[in-house]
Scaffold this motif. Sequence first.
Motif, PDB file in Angstrom:
ATOM      1  N   ASN A   4       0.865  -1.170   0.000  1.00  0.00           N
ATOM      2  CA  ASN A   4       0.000   0.000   0.000  1.00  0.00           C
ATOM      3  C   ASN A   4       0.907   1.227   0.000  1.00  0.00           C
ATOM      4  O   ASN A   4       1.686   1.420   0.938  1.00  0.00           O
ATOM      5  N   THR A 114       0.003   4.766 -10.231  1.00  0.00           N
ATOM      6  CA  THR A 114      -1.265   4.043 -10.340  1.00  0.00           C
ATOM      7  C   THR A 114      -1.037   2.561 -10.008  1.00  0.00           C
ATOM      8  O   THR A 114       0.120   2.102  -9.928  1.00  0.00           O
ATOM      9  N   ASN A 115      -2.127   1.821  -9.874  1.00  0.00           N
ATOM     10  CA  ASN A 115      -2.002   0.371  -9.662  1.00  0.00           C
ATOM     11  C   ASN A 115      -1.290  -0.291 -10.832  1.00  0.00           C
ATOM     12  O   ASN A 115      -0.500  -1.216 -10.643  1.00  0.00           O
ATOM     13  N   LEU A 118       2.433   0.125 -10.495  1.00  0.00           N
ATOM     14  CA  LEU A 118       3.039  -0.761  -9.489  1.00  0.00           C
ATOM     15  C   LEU A 118       3.443  -2.110 -10.072  1.00  0.00           C
ATOM     16  O   LEU A 118       4.315  -2.782  -9.525  1.00  0.00           O
ATOM     17  N   GLU A 119       2.841  -2.489 -11.177  1.00  0.00           N
ATOM     18  CA  GLU A 119       3.167  -3.762 -11.820  1.00  0.00           C
ATOM     19  C   GLU A 119       4.258  -3.630 -12.877  1.00  0.00           C
ATOM     20  O   GLU A 119       4.766  -4.635 -13.371  1.00  0.00           O
ATOM     21  N   SER A 133       6.089  -2.177  -7.121  1.00  0.00           N
ATOM     22  CA  SER A 133       5.597  -2.389  -5.758  1.00  0.00           C
ATOM     23  C   SER A 133       6.634  -3.122  -4.915  1.00  0.00           C
ATOM     24  O   SER A 133       6.795  -2.818  -3.732  1.00  0.00           O
TER      25      SER A 133
END
Length: 173
Positions: A4, A114-115, A118-119, A133
Motif C-alpha cells: 500500500n 497508479t495500480n 506498481l506492476e 511495488s
Amino acid sequence: MQFNLHKTIEILERTPIVLKTLLSGIADEWTLSNEGAETWSAYDVIGHLIHGEKTDWIPRMEIILSNNPDKHFTPYDRFAQFNESKGKTMQQLVDEFAVLRIQNIETLCQANITNADLEKTGIHPAFGVINLSQLLATWTVHDLNHIAQIARVMAKQYKDATGPWVAYLKILQ
C-alpha cells in the motif's frame, strides 16, 4: 499485508525523524561503535541510507516508469558511505538524510503512481525482473531493517553492563 503506497509513505516520511531523534547530540561512542570486524556503526548506516537516497530508490523507480526500453538498474554500491561520509559529523549526516528523504518523498508523490504502474518492471542486477511495488516495499523494509540494526548495535554497547538481564534481552543475543 498487501503493498500500500500510503502505508509506505507513512514509514518513509518518519524514518528521518526517528533517526534524528535517536542519534542527534549523543556521544560518539554510541554512533561510532560497531559489532566487530566488517560490521557497521550507526554512523555507517546513516551514510548508507544517504547513498541510497541519491542512487537507489528514486532512480530505480524512474527507470521502471520511464519509456526507455532498457530497464536495467545500475548496480548499487553498498559500501560507498565509507568514502562519501568522511569528514562529516553525525549531525551533518542525519540532516543530509532528512533533506534527501523529503525530496524523494516529494518525487514519489509527484509520480502519481497508479495500480498499473506498481506492476511495471525493471531489471535488478542480482534478482532479475522486479516490479515497482516490490521496489517500494523493499525501500520501506530497508528503512525498518536499518533502524533495528542501529538499535541493536547501540544496545550491544551495554551488553556486559546489563549483567544477568542479558538472558532476557533478545536484542543482545
